[in-house]
Design a protein around this motif. Structure first.
Motif, PDB file in Angstrom:
ATOM      1  N   TYR A 140     -16.042   8.118  16.385  1.00  0.00           N
ATOM      2  CA  TYR A 140     -15.110   9.158  15.969  1.00  0.00           C
ATOM      3  C   TYR A 140     -15.550   9.744  14.641  1.00  0.00           C
ATOM      4  CZ  TYR A 140     -10.599  11.488  16.167  1.00  0.00           C
ATOM      5  OH  TYR A 140      -9.615  12.421  16.262  1.00  0.00           O
TER       6      TYR A 140
ATOM      7  N   ALA B 158      -5.945   6.759  18.082  1.00  0.00           N
ATOM      8  CA  ALA B 158      -5.925   7.095  19.506  1.00  0.00           C
ATOM      9  C   ALA B 158      -7.265   7.684  19.942  1.00  0.00           C
ATOM     10  CB  ALA B 158      -4.792   8.079  19.796  1.00  0.00           C
ATOM     11  N   GLY B 159      -7.863   8.517  19.095  1.00  0.00           N
ATOM     12  CA  GLY B 159      -9.168   9.089  19.411  1.00  0.00           C
ATOM     13  C   GLY B 159     -10.255   8.035  19.467  1.00  0.00           C
TER      14      GLY B 159
ATOM     15  N   LEU C 228      -9.858   4.847  20.152  1.00  0.00           N
ATOM     16  CA  LEU C 228      -9.628   4.029  21.345  1.00  0.00           C
ATOM     17  C   LEU C 228     -10.102   4.753  22.600  1.00  0.00           C
ATOM     18  CD1 LEU C 228      -6.089   2.667  20.426  1.00  0.00           C
ATOM     19  CD2 LEU C 228      -8.154   1.288  20.709  1.00  0.00           C
ATOM     20  N   GLN C 229      -9.834   6.037  22.665  1.00  0.00           N
ATOM     21  CA  GLN C 229     -10.270   6.821  23.818  1.00  0.00           C
ATOM     22  C   GLN C 229     -11.789   6.851  23.918  1.00  0.00           C
ATOM     23  OE1 GLN C 229      -8.936  10.896  23.785  1.00  0.00           O
ATOM     24  NE2 GLN C 229      -9.491  11.237  25.916  1.00  0.00           N
ATOM     25  N   ASP C 230     -12.463   7.023  22.771  1.00  0.00           N
ATOM     26  CA  ASP C 230     -13.923   7.030  22.755  1.00  0.00           C
ATOM     27  C   ASP C 230     -14.494   5.711  23.263  1.00  0.00           C
ATOM     28  OD1 ASP C 230     -13.987   9.582  21.785  1.00  0.00           O
ATOM     29  OD2 ASP C 230     -14.379   9.011  19.704  1.00  0.00           O
TER      30      ASP C 230
ATOM     31  N   GLU D 144     -12.945   3.704  25.351  1.00  0.00           N
ATOM     32  CA  GLU D 144     -12.338   3.415  26.650  1.00  0.00           C
ATOM     33  C   GLU D 144     -11.447   2.179  26.596  1.00  0.00           C
ATOM     34  OE1 GLU D 144     -15.647   3.407  29.464  1.00  0.00           O
ATOM     35  OE2 GLU D 144     -15.246   5.520  29.876  1.00  0.00           O
ATOM     36  N   TYR D 145     -10.554   2.188  25.614  1.00  0.00           N
ATOM     37  CA  TYR D 145      -9.502   1.180  25.498  1.00  0.00           C
ATOM     38  C   TYR D 145      -8.153   1.877  25.522  1.00  0.00           C
ATOM     39  CZ  TYR D 145     -12.699  -2.650  24.274  1.00  0.00           C
ATOM     40  OH  TYR D 145     -13.675  -3.613  24.302  1.00  0.00           O
ATOM     41  N   GLN D 146      -7.122   1.117  25.863  1.00  0.00           N
ATOM     42  CA  GLN D 146      -5.754   1.612  25.822  1.00  0.00           C
ATOM     43  C   GLN D 146      -4.853   0.537  25.240  1.00  0.00           C
ATOM     44  OE1 GLN D 146      -4.985   2.411  29.960  1.00  0.00           O
ATOM     45  NE2 GLN D 146      -4.542   0.278  30.471  1.00  0.00           N
TER      46      GLN D 146
ATOM     47  N   GLU E 285       1.125  -0.493  20.701  1.00  0.00           N
ATOM     48  CA  GLU E 285       1.251   0.820  20.067  1.00  0.00           C
ATOM     49  C   GLU E 285       2.328   0.811  18.990  1.00  0.00           C
ATOM     50  OE1 GLU E 285       1.725   5.533  21.329  1.00  0.00           O
ATOM     51  OE2 GLU E 285       1.892   3.952  22.840  1.00  0.00           O
TER      52      GLU E 285
ATOM     53  N   THR F 232      -7.488  -3.052  28.016  1.00  0.00           N
ATOM     54  CA  THR F 232      -6.140  -3.016  27.444  1.00  0.00           C
ATOM     55  C   THR F 232      -6.010  -3.957  26.258  1.00  0.00           C
ATOM     56  OG1 THR F 232      -5.191  -2.485  29.611  1.00  0.00           O
ATOM     57  CG2 THR F 232      -3.687  -3.294  27.913  1.00  0.00           C
TER      58      THR F 232
END
Length: 311
Positions: free
Chosen positions: A2, A228-229, A231-233, A235-237, A243, A295
């Motif tokens: 990021y 959030a960005g 984590l998305q990069d 590939e986690y949630q 949260e 996750t």
């Protein structure tokens, strides 16, 4: 990675070249002119969270550059533009990211011939004996001609007393700026208070850097968006509980107004620690499903209690 959490290795010269394989600079500028006036700069900033005041300032600087070119094309007097900048802000607030964008923007606008980006620090400028510093500094500036020279923690050049060679580097920078005033852009960066003091040590230093941009600390909501960005990069949630735990922690951290808080860098470290804890936890499962592998649970986040450890 990021962009707002990207850092360079200390003690190395980081050189980023513009990609010219797809089209030439004139072709790129022609394409830009077909778009709305600020569309390109808005595209540059599309991945950057927050920094609204800075984005406005950058639009003004970009507009000045573009209109100066139009005035010259119309036969009007070309006003001398000084585009050297000072970036003041805590760690992780996007100074390096924005500096890279400056190199690309000014290259697209035809101000910088090459548009490459050179990142350096004190060790790249200061030598070990008399005369060595001036030569090192001149060589680095010569490499930066046509692009941007970004000097991080620039105030470190003023530390070390009268016998330190850092002052020689500063004097050489000032001299080279006069010799190559329109051939490169120099950006000095560092903590706000230290940079204010630094600009007073040489009579001609502050006046040569007319563009001073302040990078404010992020709000907890902005840090949440940055997380959030990241984590998305990767590939986690997050689970809902994770949260909530993350947001409550960021809200608590931001409410303390910690000195030199590392912002996006802190978030990056926090995410990476959670990923390690997740990996350790999941190792106990023989054949974890895809959802489990991506996750993060609330238990994967462990936050320091001591404010000193938050930096």
């Amino acid at each position: 990675m990021y962009p707002q959490a990207k850092t360079a290795r200390p003690g190395t010269i980081n050189i980023v070249l513009q990609d010219t394989s797809s089209r030439s600079a004139p072709e790129s500028r022609a394409l830009t002119q077909e778009r709305s006036p600020f569309r390109m700069i808005e595209d540059f900033f599309s991945s950057i969270v927050g920094l609204e005041a800075l984005k406005r300032q950058m639009k003004e600087i970009y507009a000045q550059v573009v209109i100066a070119g139009k005035r010259a094309d119309a036969g009007l007097k070309k006003n001398q533009q000084v585009l050297h900048m000072v970036f003041k802000g805590n760690p992780g607030t996007g100074k390096t990211t924005l500096a890279r964008m400056v190199a690309r923007l000014f290259h697209e606008a035809g101000v910088l011939e090459k548009g490459h980006f050179i990142e350096a620090d004190r060790s790249d400028l200061v030598g070990e004996y008399i005369g060595h510093t001036a030569q090192k500094t001149k060589d680095l500036i010569h490499k930066a001609l046509g692009g941007v020279l970004f000097i991080d923690e620039a105030y470190s050049l003023a530390r070390g007393g009268e016998k330190d060679f850092g002052k020689e580097a500063i004097d050489t920078i000032v001299k080279c700026m006069e010799d190559h005033h329109d051939e490169l852009v120099i950006i000095l960066a560092g903590y706000p208070d230290e940079m204010e003091d630094f600009l007073t040590i040489n009579p001609g230093l502050a006046s040569r850097f007319p563009l001073k941009l302040t990078f404010k600390d992020y709000s907890w909501r902005e840090l949440s968006a940055i997380a959030a960005g990241m984590l998305q990069d990767r590939e986690y949630q997050l689970t809902p509980a994770a949260e909530v735990k993350l947001q409550e922690h960021l809200r608590s951290v931001c409410s303390r107004s910690l000195l030199n808080f590392s912002n996006a860098r802190y978030v990056r470290n926090m995410i990476e620690e959670a990923v390690r804890r997740h990996a350790f936890r999941v190792m106990a499962e023989e054949s974890p499903q895809k959802e489990v592998l991506m996750t993060l649970e609330a238990e994967d986040f462990s936050f320091p209690k001591d404010e000193e450890r938050v930096h």
